[in-house]
Design an enzyme around this catalytic site. Structure first.
Site, PDB file in Angstrom:
ATOM      1  N   LYS A  53      16.587   5.844  -5.457  1.00  0.00           N
ATOM      2  CA  LYS A  53      16.001   4.539  -5.096  1.00  0.00           C
ATOM      3  C   LYS A  53      16.589   3.436  -5.964  1.00  0.00           C
ATOM      4  CE  LYS A  53      11.772   6.583  -3.330  1.00  0.00           C
ATOM      5  NZ  LYS A  53      10.391   7.021  -3.585  1.00  0.00           N
ATOM      6  N   GLN A  97       5.894   6.563  -8.109  1.00  0.00           N
ATOM      7  CA  GLN A  97       6.383   7.775  -7.435  1.00  0.00           C
ATOM      8  C   GLN A  97       5.261   8.827  -7.386  1.00  0.00           C
ATOM      9  OE1 GLN A  97       9.482   8.168  -5.976  1.00  0.00           O
ATOM     10  NE2 GLN A  97       8.647  10.089  -5.191  1.00  0.00           N
ATOM     11  N   ASP A 120       5.414   0.111  -0.993  1.00  0.00           N
ATOM     12  CA  ASP A 120       5.116   1.357  -0.286  1.00  0.00           C
ATOM     13  C   ASP A 120       4.089   1.131   0.823  1.00  0.00           C
ATOM     14  OD1 ASP A 120       6.581   3.606  -0.914  1.00  0.00           O
ATOM     15  OD2 ASP A 120       5.457   4.040  -2.749  1.00  0.00           O
TER      16      ASP A 120
END
Ligand code: NAP
Length: 291
Positions: A53, A97, A120
């Site tokens: 990422k 994460q 997200d």
């Protein structure tokens, strides 16, 4: 034999568009758009994901920073970091994460990310926005699936869509996005009866379960578009999806491979979300961000 929906190629195009827009952002804002990724513990898969990422950010002209915390980090220390990032003006996106180590309260941490930096799309405000058709940040994986469907060019309006899996991260937001495009959506899960017969009615079939080979070839309606979100290891340790690919590809019009399908789209959509968040936070004209 169905055509391959090549997520790598579609993602590369999107990343190219993000890179152009990221350059425009940087010249207007006087700084790069920035994503901060928080990783707690040493889970090997998570280590790879966050590295990818951050690297993808840098390649697209965004700032990608990883914060690595030890596995025994306390809830207080993690919240302090997230709150600190939330308060910084040069931070546009924050990603924690998952999964977090068991002793940490995942939901409290996710809700501590300010909604306007929640790339997200897990914050309740963003989930509510998606549910009610308002503007917000939408989870990356289902957004990537929609882009793949658009690439296949099928008319979603009135189409029968079956989504297998009802997680907050994939299945539910996927269903909302399809509904917003006027598909007739059925959300299936572990208690669904006659799952194979239901799937065989679908013009669009999305598998987001986490069971290798669950979706058999005869579950696929001839001419359907099949999107395989699942990531599993088979007995030989090979990466496979939820769909028995060879069988399903015989009947589908379009089908995503694993790897190389939804996975690359998820990362590209994360970059897109970061840029969208930065653009909005800076108050730049929404019409000038075309991705
Ligand atoms: P999850 O939270 O574990 O949800 C799995 C869903 O599948 C649940 O709704 C569950 O039903 C349903 N399910 C389980 N067994 C089933 C069965 N036999 N028949 C029908 N439904 C069944 O998983 P997730 O986070 O949504 O992820 C799903 C898969 O996508 C995983 O393989 C994950 O690794 C992958 N993934 C890939 C990406 C990517 O970028 N490619 C991103 C995210 C996730 P119940 O609700 O009834 O338990």
């Amino acid at each position: 034999m169905g055509r391959i929906l090549d997520g790598k190629a579609v993602a590369a195009e999107l990343r190219g568009r993000v890179a152009v827009a990221a350059g425009v952002f940087a010249s207007r804002a006087g700084r790069k758009a920035g994503l901060e990724v928080v990783l707690v513990g040493e889970d090997p898969a998570s280590q790879v994901y966050v590295r990818n990422k951050a690297r993808a950010c840098e390649e697209a002209g965004l700032r990608g920073v990883v914060h690595r915390l030890p596995a025994d980090t306390t809830q207080g220390a993690l919240l302090e970091l997230v709150h600190g990032l939330g308060a910084r003006d040069d931070v546009d996106g924050i990603l924690v994460q998952l999964p977090l180590p068991k002793h940490l309260h995942e939901d409290a941490v996710l809700q501590a990310v300010p909604a306007d930096k929640d790339v997200d799309g897990f914050h309740l405000l963003n989930a509510g926005a998606l549910f009610t058709g308002r503007e917000g940040l939408v989870p990356c994986t289902p957004t990537g699936c929609m882009r793949l469907l658009d690439h296949a060019g099928g008319d979603l309006s009135g189409a029968r869509a079956v989504v297998v899996g009802r997680s907050n991260i994939v299945g539910k937001p996927m269903a909302m996005l399809l509904l917003a495009r006027h598909a007739t959506v059925t959300l299936a899960h572990s208690r669904t009866r006659d799952l194979g017969l239901l799937c065989a009615t679908a013009d669009i079939l999305i598998a987001a379960v986490g069971r290798a080979g669950l979706v058999r070839g005869d579950w696929v309606r001839p001419g359907a578009i099949v999107i395989d979100v699942g990531i599993n290891r088979d007995a030989q340790g090979k990466l496979v999806g939820d769909v028995a690919f060879d069988e399903a590809a015989e009947r589908a019009a379009w089908i995503t491979p694993v790897p190389g399908g939804v996975g690359p789209m998820t990362i590209a959509c994360l970059l897109e979300n970061t840029l969208r968040a930065a653009w909005r936070r800076k108050g730049l004209p929404p019409g000038e961000l075309t991705l």
